[in-house]
Design an enzyme around this catalytic site. Structure first.
Site, PDB file in Angstrom:
ATOM      1  N   LYS A 195       0.946  -1.374   0.090  1.00  0.00           N
ATOM      2  CA  LYS A 195      -0.151  -0.295   0.068  1.00  0.00           C
ATOM      3  C   LYS A 195       1.002   1.129   0.094  1.00  0.00           C
ATOM      4  O   LYS A 195       1.557   1.553   0.928  1.00  0.00           O
ATOM      5  CB  LYS A 195      -0.946  -0.229   1.230  1.00  0.00           C
ATOM      6  CG  LYS A 195      -1.937   1.196   0.732  1.00  0.00           C
ATOM      7  CD  LYS A 195      -2.082   2.166   2.375  1.00  0.00           C
ATOM      8  CE  LYS A 195      -1.762   3.092   2.612  1.00  0.00           C
ATOM      9  NZ  LYS A 195      -1.802   4.442   2.239  1.00  0.00           N
ATOM     10  N   GLY A 201       7.097   4.804   7.951  1.00  0.00           N
ATOM     11  CA  GLY A 201       6.854   6.427   8.516  1.00  0.00           C
ATOM     12  C   GLY A 201       6.892   6.622  10.316  1.00  0.00           C
ATOM     13  O   GLY A 201       7.717   6.206  10.144  1.00  0.00           O
ATOM     14  N   SER A 202       6.189   7.371  10.313  1.00  0.00           N
ATOM     15  CA  SER A 202       5.664   7.925  11.433  1.00  0.00           C
ATOM     16  C   SER A 202       5.310   7.361  12.333  1.00  0.00           C
ATOM     17  O   SER A 202       4.882   6.312  12.587  1.00  0.00           O
ATOM     18  CB  SER A 202       4.175   9.603  11.800  1.00  0.00           C
ATOM     19  OG  SER A 202       3.243   8.739  11.808  1.00  0.00           O
ATOM     20  N   THR A 203       6.180   7.601  13.940  1.00  0.00           N
ATOM     21  CA  THR A 203       6.155   6.765  15.340  1.00  0.00           C
ATOM     22  C   THR A 203       4.819   6.357  15.823  1.00  0.00           C
ATOM     23  O   THR A 203       4.444   5.230  15.940  1.00  0.00           O
ATOM     24  CB  THR A 203       7.085   7.548  15.891  1.00  0.00           C
ATOM     25  OG1 THR A 203       8.374   7.399  15.958  1.00  0.00           O
ATOM     26  CG2 THR A 203       6.775   6.464  17.574  1.00  0.00           C
ATOM     27  N   GLY A 221       3.338   3.890  13.249  1.00  0.00           N
ATOM     28  CA  GLY A 221       3.593   2.668  13.521  1.00  0.00           C
ATOM     29  C   GLY A 221       2.948   1.783  15.169  1.00  0.00           C
ATOM     30  O   GLY A 221       3.096   1.178  15.385  1.00  0.00           O
ATOM     31  N   GLU A 228      10.305   0.954  10.348  1.00  0.00           N
ATOM     32  CA  GLU A 228      10.905   2.059  10.004  1.00  0.00           C
ATOM     33  C   GLU A 228      10.382   3.856  10.135  1.00  0.00           C
ATOM     34  O   GLU A 228       9.751   3.887   9.509  1.00  0.00           O
ATOM     35  CB  GLU A 228      11.809   1.971   9.047  1.00  0.00           C
ATOM     36  CG  GLU A 228      13.240   2.804   8.714  1.00  0.00           C
ATOM     37  CD  GLU A 228      13.247   3.556   7.867  1.00  0.00           C
ATOM     38  OE1 GLU A 228      13.688   4.204   9.048  1.00  0.00           O
ATOM     39  OE2 GLU A 228      12.876   3.889   7.023  1.00  0.00           O
ATOM     40  N   CYS A 261      13.549   9.631   6.852  1.00  0.00           N
ATOM     41  CA  CYS A 261      14.134  10.138   8.344  1.00  0.00           C
ATOM     42  C   CYS A 261      15.064  10.089   9.234  1.00  0.00           C
ATOM     43  O   CYS A 261      15.563  10.330  10.064  1.00  0.00           O
ATOM     44  CB  CYS A 261      13.597   8.044   8.037  1.00  0.00           C
ATOM     45  SG  CYS A 261      14.605   7.596   7.226  1.00  0.00           S
ATOM     46  N   GLU A 267      10.207  15.417  15.814  1.00  0.00           N
ATOM     47  CA  GLU A 267      10.796  15.324  14.188  1.00  0.00           C
ATOM     48  C   GLU A 267       9.594  16.590  13.413  1.00  0.00           C
ATOM     49  O   GLU A 267       8.280  16.812  13.646  1.00  0.00           O
ATOM     50  CB  GLU A 267      10.140  13.580  13.456  1.00  0.00           C
ATOM     51  CG  GLU A 267      10.296  13.719  11.710  1.00  0.00           C
ATOM     52  CD  GLU A 267       9.722  11.756  11.626  1.00  0.00           C
ATOM     53  OE1 GLU A 267       9.388  11.645  11.735  1.00  0.00           O
ATOM     54  OE2 GLU A 267      11.654  11.008  11.543  1.00  0.00           O
TER      55      GLU A 267
HETATM   56  P1  NAI Z   1       2.333   8.195   7.806  1.00  0.00           P
HETATM   57  O1  NAI Z   1       3.139   7.488   9.109  1.00  0.00           O
HETATM   58  O2  NAI Z   1       0.198   8.490   9.070  1.00  0.00           O
HETATM   59  O3  NAI Z   1       1.853   7.908   6.669  1.00  0.00           O
HETATM   60  C1  NAI Z   1       2.446   6.488   6.463  1.00  0.00           C
HETATM   61  C2  NAI Z   1       2.312   5.254   5.752  1.00  0.00           C
HETATM   62  O4  NAI Z   1       0.790   4.824   6.334  1.00  0.00           O
HETATM   63  C3  NAI Z   1       0.914   6.142   4.304  1.00  0.00           C
HETATM   64  O5  NAI Z   1       1.253   5.161   3.733  1.00  0.00           O
HETATM   65  C4  NAI Z   1      -0.578   6.005   5.403  1.00  0.00           C
HETATM   66  O6  NAI Z   1      -1.555   5.317   3.853  1.00  0.00           O
HETATM   67  C5  NAI Z   1      -0.013   4.498   6.319  1.00  0.00           C
HETATM   68  N1  NAI Z   1      -1.234   4.959   7.279  1.00  0.00           N
HETATM   69  C6  NAI Z   1      -1.720   5.708   7.915  1.00  0.00           C
HETATM   70  N2  NAI Z   1      -2.326   5.569   8.572  1.00  0.00           N
HETATM   71  C7  NAI Z   1      -2.259   4.266   9.249  1.00  0.00           C
HETATM   72  C8  NAI Z   1      -2.764   3.488   9.714  1.00  0.00           C
HETATM   73  N3  NAI Z   1      -3.426   3.587  11.291  1.00  0.00           N
HETATM   74  N4  NAI Z   1      -2.379   1.781   9.515  1.00  0.00           N
HETATM   75  C9  NAI Z   1      -1.688   1.335   8.939  1.00  0.00           C
HETATM   76  N5  NAI Z   1      -1.289   2.293   7.953  1.00  0.00           N
HETATM   77  C10 NAI Z   1      -1.817   4.124   7.730  1.00  0.00           C
HETATM   78  O7  NAI Z   1       2.515   9.635   7.837  1.00  0.00           O
HETATM   79  P2  NAI Z   1       2.318  10.833   7.361  1.00  0.00           P
HETATM   80  O8  NAI Z   1       0.753  11.532   8.126  1.00  0.00           O
HETATM   81  O9  NAI Z   1       2.298  10.895   6.212  1.00  0.00           O
HETATM   82  O10 NAI Z   1       3.617  11.782   8.040  1.00  0.00           O
HETATM   83  C11 NAI Z   1       3.233  13.081   9.789  1.00  0.00           C
HETATM   84  C12 NAI Z   1       4.428  12.990   9.749  1.00  0.00           C
HETATM   85  O11 NAI Z   1       5.232  11.522  10.167  1.00  0.00           O
HETATM   86  C13 NAI Z   1       5.560  13.366   8.965  1.00  0.00           C
HETATM   87  O12 NAI Z   1       5.445  14.547   9.288  1.00  0.00           O
HETATM   88  C14 NAI Z   1       7.060  12.671   9.317  1.00  0.00           C
HETATM   89  O13 NAI Z   1       7.264  13.423  10.594  1.00  0.00           O
HETATM   90  C15 NAI Z   1       6.785  11.038   9.981  1.00  0.00           C
HETATM   91  N6  NAI Z   1       7.480  10.333   9.013  1.00  0.00           N
HETATM   92  C16 NAI Z   1       8.133  10.231   8.655  1.00  0.00           C
HETATM   93  C17 NAI Z   1       8.525   9.041   7.214  1.00  0.00           C
HETATM   94  C18 NAI Z   1       9.807   8.128   7.974  1.00  0.00           C
HETATM   95  O14 NAI Z   1      10.070   8.040   6.286  1.00  0.00           O
HETATM   96  N7  NAI Z   1      10.321   8.019   9.284  1.00  0.00           N
HETATM   97  C19 NAI Z   1       7.692   8.986   6.361  1.00  0.00           C
HETATM   98  C20 NAI Z   1       6.811   9.811   6.334  1.00  0.00           C
HETATM   99  C21 NAI Z   1       6.258  10.500   7.302  1.00  0.00           C
END
Ligand code: NAI
Ligand code: MG
Length: 499
Positions: free
Chosen positions: A192, A245-247, A250, A267, A301, A398
């Site tokens: 996804k 993605g975000s903690t 996670g 991660e 990240c 972050e």
């Molecule tokens: P997010 O962690 O919510 O999204 C990343 C992925 O998770 C996307 O594919 C999203 O559709 C999916 N996702 C979201 N909620 C979910 C759930 N409940 N169950 C399963 N999958 C889910 O990150 P977002 O909202 O796009 O960005 C917010 C903050 O997260 C950013 O400002 C940044 O600080 C952090 N982030 C960190 C990343 C990293 O590589 N460490 C990458 C992206 C965001």
């Protein structure tokens, strides 16, 4: 479509404008609820495409297809060397279509084309690296001390059906970092992509089919995190979920995974420190530390977002990094000469702006020069904040934007330097700049982080494991460790009877 950038190639434009469906069981199918969602160009804020909105029902179909492919059929019977061959073919296809994939990455994510292009090469190399492991993932014979005569051995088997949920900051590489080790290990996958950047995963799906992977081995369901993502993480038919993605998200994944205790790798975020000692080669350290935070507009990240500079060189280094940032040209990723693209979305831009404001209100000084706003896209210029300290949210959380918090440190007592590094809930990365290699080793040992770079800024080799200590995650990506986390270890003991 007039909303597409005029410099976009016809190939990329045609792909973007096509009808986008879900890849399930080797076919491109309409989402069961018939819904679509918008994809925008973050460089202009304009709508460029609509893609299928997969939901829980589509995840069910995709997981069922992945299960069938895992249990029976060509993939289940595929010899290791044949898996290698398929992966190598995919790597070649990624390279052959590199220009188009790079353009899709720009339109989806916003980054400058030259960086996107370089990322494609790295992506193909990751596939090749993992392809090489397929024939080398072995168990071992284990000598037993129990009474009797035994032949005992371990064997690595694929973990099964894997759900993979990825972010938007490096859409294609994140897809490949997940897919390549899983496929090398013999798993089947439901991927996804992030809702902000679905395009490249869809194009990759076409290349995967073209490479000859059997139906159902890779399924791609575009959709929202709280819907398709949550359904995938909770699905009882999924054996492992791998997430970047975000903690905060996670932690939700971990909770969703509890139902069937599926394996989880994560991660997650970071708040990574970079240390510049007074004996460092400043001509390398200054651009190195600047790129550690400004590259990809800070949406990395492992971004080096906390800068600690020895007081002897602090003023000069901070001024020079701010000046370096001031010289970076912001603009649309398709236009040559731009160093930085926009942030991914209006939401992200406003989030980053709020952090900068909170830092200022908390007493931080903005060292970077002010620039006129760029109309349309989601641009935030490189921003260096001085006079920051560990109580500020800008130092603790972050930000995921081009915002650097600079702080001086006073002594070379490595215990207190390491305490600064470790004063965070994260533990993804740390950078050290010094000519004293003994000091670098000693400090690297004390830092609680998954990766440490000395006199270099992020090292992204496919062979080098990457992942987090503390709340930066579970498990590792890249390297042999990534593959092992897509496998289960089985112990077999055979009673050979009397001697
Ligand atoms: P997010 O962690 O919510 O999204 C990343 C992925 O998770 C996307 O594919 C999203 O559709 C999916 N996702 C979201 N909620 C979910 C759930 N409940 N169950 C399963 N999958 C889910 O990150 P977002 O909202 O796009 O960005 C917010 C903050 O997260 C950013 O400002 C940044 O600080 C952090 N982030 C960190 C990343 C990293 O590589 N460490 C990458 C992206 C965001
Ligand atoms: Mg989110």
């Amino acid at each position: 479509m007039s909303n597409l950038h005029p410099q976009l190639s016809q190939t990329a434009a045609q792909f973007i404008q096509r009808e986008h469906r879900l890849l399930i069981d080797g076919r491109w199918v309409a989402p069961s609820a018939g819904k679509q969602f918008d994809v925008e160009d973050p460089g202009t804020g304009r709508l460029i495409a609509r893609v299928a909105e997969g939901q829980a029902a589509d995840i069910d179909l995709a997981v069922a297809a992945a299960r069938r492919a895992f249990e029976a059929g060509d993939w289940a019977r595929c010899k290791p060397a044949d898996r290698t061959r398929l992966l190598l073919r995919l790597a070649d296809l990624i390279e052959q279509h590199g220009d188009e994939l790079a353009e899709l990455e720009v339109m989806d994510n916003g980054k400058p084309l030259a960086f996107a292009r370089r990322g494609i090469t790295g992506t193909a190399e990751m596939v090749r690296y993992m392809a090489g492991w397929v024939t080398k993932l072995t168990g071992e014979a284990v000598p037993l001390s129990m009474p009797g005569t035994w032949h005992a051995y371990t064997v690595r088997e694929p973990v099964g059906v894997v759900g993979q949920i990825i972010p938007w900051n490096f859409p294609l590489s994140m897809a490949i970092w997940k897919l390549a080790p899983a496929l090398a290990a013999g798993c089947t996958v439901v991927l996804k992509p992030a809702e902000q950047t679905p395009l490249n995963a869809l194009r990759l799906g076409e290349l995967i089919m073209e490479a000859g992977f059997p139906a159902g081995v890779v399924n791609i369901v575009t959709g929202f995190g709280g819907d398709a993502g949550a359904a995938l993480a909770a699905h009882p038919g999924v054996d492992k979920v791998a997430f970047t993605g975000s903690t905060a998200t996670g932690k939700r994944i971990v909770q969703a995974a509890l139902g069937n205790l599926k394996k989880v790798t994560l991660e997650l975020g970071g708040k990574s420190p970079v240390f510049i000692f007074p004996d460092a080669d400043l001509a390398a350290a200054i651009p190195g530390a600047a790129n550690a935070i400004f590259f990809n507009s800070g949406q990395v990240c492992s971004a080096g977002s906390r800068l600690y500079v020895h007081r002897k060189v602090y003023d000069q280094v901070v001024a020079d990094i701010a000046a370096y940032g001031d010289r970076l040209q912001l603009g649309h990723g398709m236009e040559a000469g731009n160093d930085l693209g926009p942030l991914i979305s209006k939401v992200q831009m406003e989030r980053v702006q709020r952090y900068i404001e909170a830092g200022r209100e908390g007493g931080a000084t903005v060292v970077s020069s002010q620039r006129p706003a760029i109309e349309g896209g989601y641009f935030v210029p490189p921003t260096v904040l001085a006079d920051t300290d560990a109580r500020l949210s800008v130092v603790r959380e972050e930000i995921f934007g081009p915002v650097l918090c600079a702080m001086p440190f006073d002594d070379d007592d490595l215990a207190s330097v390491a305490a600064l590094a470790n004063d965070t809930e994260y533990g993804l990365f740390a950078g050290i700049w010094t000519q004293d290699i003994g000091k670098a080793h000693k400090l690297a040992k004390r830092i609680r982080a998954g990766s440490v770079s000395v006199n270099a800024h992020m090292v992204n080799d496919p062979a080098l494991p990457f992942g987090g200590f503390k709340q930066s995650g579970w498990g590792r990506e890249r390297g042999r460790e990534a593959l092992e986390l897509y496998s289960e270890l089985k112990s077999v003991a055979i009673n050979l009877g009397q001697d």
